[in-house]
Design a protein around this motif. Structure first.
Motif, PDB file in Angstrom:
ATOM      1  N   GLU A 133      72.496 -46.072   2.581  1.00  0.00           N
ATOM      2  CA  GLU A 133      71.144 -46.566   2.349  1.00  0.00           C
ATOM      3  C   GLU A 133      70.135 -45.876   3.261  1.00  0.00           C
ATOM      4  N   ARG A 137      67.095 -43.478   2.058  1.00  0.00           N
ATOM      5  CA  ARG A 137      65.723 -43.800   2.457  1.00  0.00           C
ATOM      6  C   ARG A 137      65.055 -42.590   3.109  1.00  0.00           C
ATOM      7  N   GLN A 153      58.831 -43.817  -4.023  1.00  0.00           N
ATOM      8  CA  GLN A 153      58.016 -44.154  -2.860  1.00  0.00           C
ATOM      9  C   GLN A 153      56.750 -44.875  -3.298  1.00  0.00           C
TER      10      GLN A 153
END
Length: 186
Positions: A133, A137, A153
Motif C-alpha cells: 500500500e 501510494r 490522485q
C-alpha cells in the motif's frame, strides 16, 4: 525535385522510452527462480528419494487448492454479508494474500511452497499489505499529470473519505403550455 517526404538528414529518430527496471530484470529473475527450484528439487530427490519429492509436490498442490477454496468462500461470504447490510466489504480481510499464498503452494517447487506458507501467516500478510500500500501510494504521488495515477490522485483529493455515491441524473423537462407529452408505455 522535392516530394515532401523528409530526408534522412532532417529526420531524427525518436528516442525510445527507457524500460523500467521491472521489465528489464523480471525475465532474468523468473529464469533464476526456475533454475533454483529445479536444483533444489534434484538435491532433495537425491537425499530423500524421488517418491518423497513427488509426494511433497502433490501435497503442496492439494493444500494450495484447499487454501484458495476457503479464502474464496470467505471473500464471497463477506461480500454477501456486506450487501445484505447495505455496506461495503470490510477492508483488510487478507483474502487476496491468502489466495496468493495458496497459488504459490500449488506451483510445483519447494521455494514457492515456502513463500506460500509464509504468506498464510497473519503477521506476514499485514507486513506485505502495508508495504504494498505504501509503495502504491508513493507511485501514485509521483505519477505524471494526465496519467492514470493522476486520475486516482484527483479523485482522492475531491473525496478524501473514498465514498462513492451511485446514482442517476434525471433532468426534469416541463412541457410548454399546450404541448402534449408522449404516453409512458413500454
Amino acid at each position: 525535385m522535392t516530394t515532401g517526404a523528409p530526408t534522412s538528414a532532417t529526420t531524427a529518430r525518436p528516442r525510445r522510452p527507457r524500460r523500467s527496471r521491472l521489465r528489464r530484470y523480471l525475465p532474468l529473475g523468473v529464469a533464476a527462480w526456475l533454475v533454483l527450484e529445479i536444483w533444489l528439487l534434484t538435491r532433495v530427490a537425491g537425499v530423500a528419494g524421488g517418491f518423497t519429492v513427488v509426494l511433497l509436490l502433490v501435497a503442496g498442490a492439494v493444500a494450495g487448492s484447499v487454501v484458495i477454496k476457503r479464502a474464496g468462500r470467505r471473500a464471497f461470504q463477506n461480500l454477501n454479508e456486506a450487501l445484505r447490510h447495505g455496506g461495503s466489504p470490510a477492508r483488510g480481510g487478507g483474502n487476496g494474500l491468502t489466495m496468493l499464498g495458496g497459488l504459490l503452494l500449488m506451483i510445483p517447487g519447494l521455494i514457492s511452497d515456502a513463500a506460500g506458507l509464509l504468506l498464510l501467516l497473519p503477521p506476514v500478510q499485514k507486513a506485505v499489505a502495508r508495504s504494498t500500500e505504501s509503495a502504491l501510494r508513493q507511485r501514485l504521488r509521483r505519477a505524471a499529470p494526465g496519467s492514470l495515477g493522476d486520475a486516482f490522485q484527483q479523485a482522492r483529493i475531491h473525496r478524501p473519505d473514498g465514498k462513492v455515491v451511485q446514482g442517476e441524473v434525471i433532468r426534469e423537462q416541463r412541457p410548454e403550455p399546450g404541448e402534449q407529452r408522449p404516453p409512458l408505455t413500454r
